[in-house]
Design a protein around this motif. Sequence first.
Motif, short mmCIF file in Angstrom:
data_model
loop_
_atom_site.label_atom_id
_atom_site.label_comp_id
_atom_site.label_asym_id
_atom_site.label_seq_id
_atom_site.Cartn_x
_atom_site.Cartn_y
_atom_site.Cartn_z
N VAL A 1 29.40 -18.25 55.43
CA VAL A 1 28.56 -19.25 54.90
C VAL A 1 27.13 -18.89 54.89
N ILE A 2 26.65 -18.16 56.01
CA ILE A 2 25.26 -18.06 56.06
C ILE A 2 25.09 -16.81 55.04
N SER A 3 25.69 -16.09 54.73
CA SER A 3 25.48 -15.01 53.53
C SER A 3 25.63 -15.52 52.27
N TRP A 4 26.46 -16.68 52.13
CA TRP A 4 26.57 -17.07 50.98
C TRP A 4 25.17 -18.03 50.48
N TYR A 5 24.86 -18.84 51.35
CA TYR A 5 23.52 -19.55 51.35
C TYR A 5 22.36 -18.78 51.04
N SER A 6 22.45 -17.69 51.75
CA SER A 6 21.24 -16.67 51.74
C SER A 6 21.03 -16.04 50.47
N SER A 7 22.22 -15.33 49.97
CA SER A 7 22.34 -14.57 48.63
C SER A 7 22.03 -15.65 47.36
N ASN A 8 22.61 -16.95 47.59
CA ASN A 8 22.56 -17.89 46.49
C ASN A 8 21.21 -18.55 46.41
N ILE A 9 20.55 -18.85 47.32
CA ILE A 9 19.26 -19.26 47.27
C ILE A 9 18.31 -18.12 47.03
N GLY A 10 18.42 -16.87 47.58
CA GLY A 10 17.66 -15.74 47.24
C GLY A 10 17.42 -15.41 46.18
N VAL A 11 18.70 -15.37 45.35
CA VAL A 11 18.69 -14.90 44.08
C VAL A 11 17.99 -16.00 43.15
N LEU A 12 18.08 -17.30 43.42
CA LEU A 12 17.25 -18.36 42.62
C LEU A 12 15.91 -18.17 42.88
N LEU A 13 15.24 -18.24 44.21
CA LEU A 13 14.00 -17.89 44.23
C LEU A 13 13.45 -16.68 43.73
N LEU A 14 14.21 -15.56 43.88
CA LEU A 14 13.73 -14.32 43.34
C LEU A 14 13.67 -14.41 41.68
N ASN A 15 14.85 -14.91 41.30
CA ASN A 15 14.65 -15.02 39.72
C ASN A 15 13.50 -16.06 39.17
N LYS A 16 13.30 -17.11 40.08
CA LYS A 16 12.06 -17.82 39.59
C LYS A 16 10.92 -16.94 39.72
N TYR A 17 10.80 -16.35 40.95
CA TYR A 17 9.46 -15.52 41.16
C TYR A 17 9.23 -14.47 39.96
N LEU A 18 10.46 -13.89 39.48
CA LEU A 18 10.36 -12.40 38.37
C LEU A 18 9.70 -13.28 37.05
N LEU A 19 10.47 -14.54 36.92
CA LEU A 19 10.26 -15.12 35.54
C LEU A 19 8.84 -15.89 35.41
N THR A 20 8.61 -16.32 36.55
CA THR A 20 7.21 -17.21 36.33
C THR A 20 5.86 -16.43 37.00
N ASN A 21 6.24 -16.63 38.37
CA ASN A 21 4.76 -15.86 39.24
C ASN A 21 4.80 -14.42 38.78
N TYR A 22 5.77 -13.69 38.96
CA TYR A 22 5.41 -12.19 38.44
C TYR A 22 5.24 -12.06 36.96
N GLY A 23 5.79 -13.17 36.16
CA GLY A 23 5.50 -12.74 34.78
C GLY A 23 6.32 -11.92 33.98
N PHE A 24 7.77 -11.41 34.44
CA PHE A 24 8.63 -10.87 33.73
C PHE A 24 9.53 -11.82 33.00
N ALA A 25 8.96 -12.26 31.94
CA ALA A 25 9.53 -13.19 31.02
C ALA A 25 10.83 -12.89 30.20
N TYR A 26 11.70 -12.27 30.83
CA TYR A 26 13.07 -11.84 30.05
C TYR A 26 14.30 -12.06 30.62
N SER B 1 19.49 -8.28 41.23
CA SER B 1 20.85 -7.93 40.73
C SER B 1 21.83 -7.65 41.69
N SER B 2 21.69 -6.89 42.83
CA SER B 2 22.49 -6.98 44.21
C SER B 2 22.79 -8.32 44.71
N LEU B 3 21.86 -9.08 44.68
CA LEU B 3 22.02 -10.54 45.31
C LEU B 3 23.05 -11.29 44.23
#
Length: 309
Positions: free
Chosen positions: A15-40, A237-239
Amino acid sequence: MEISSQIPWSTIAAVISWYSSNIGVLLLNKYLLTNYGFAYPVFLTLCHMTACSVLSYIAVSVMDVVPFQSIQSRTQLVKICGLSVVFCFSVVCGNISLKYIPVSFNQAIGATTPFFTAVFAYLVSRKREAWITYGTLVPVVAGVIIATGGEPSFHLFGFLICVSATAARAFKSVLQGILLSSEGEKLNSMNLLMYMAPIAMVVLLPAAILMEDKVIWITIEIARNDIRVVWLLLFSSSLAFFVNLTNFLVTKHTSPLTLQVLGNAKGAVAVGVSILVFKNPVSVVGMMGYGLTVIGVILYTETKKRYRL
């Protein structure tokens, strides 16, 4: 009584791994697409599906995490291809929405999945629920309407594309139940991912080339100047794969109802974490709307269990 004597530690870890990976990929995708500027977002999804293809094959065929299930017929393959296209569409739309709306609002809209599932189940297979079950969908939809009205970072295109992602996710689950319903065609989620991800790659590669001009060369150029983009894409991608793996493990170790409850709580945790990390503005009205949606989902889950036609 200690929690370890009530719940196996393997289940808690899953359960902890599921929460961590699910929330982690959401936050990382958001960071890449907006804060980092990788708009693809399409190329980002292509990276996710590539990792899912490789890692799911290793998990199933090499590490024997689950028994290998082969495709039994051309008809079954065609069905899997159809599911892959819908799956692709839902993931791409979800990633595109993160360019325009906060993770918290994305999760509020995503909580309406039961509404779309009920609608598609009726439209596609005429499957009906008890009227009281449909009644619980009213607060689900009303909550999102309220949250939308109170969302300081509202973006119409982001909202519509996120609704499309949620609807596609529900449509895929309904189609999966119909298309792979016979005993000879049923596949567990890991085997299904192993077959769907490569098909999704075939769909996404030309889409990325057409929709995101020169994205591969742009990514290479970015990497020459900032190698972090490579590690961020690899980690994201791993997440994405571990979201599917841990979801399978949680499903294996818990009941469907427990999975629903954990999923609802996960959405709330994701909202809180995203607000802390990105500090996006939120309103009391927006949070009340999201809370109403979650209550509606909980009621829907409970009434669906009790009142079956």
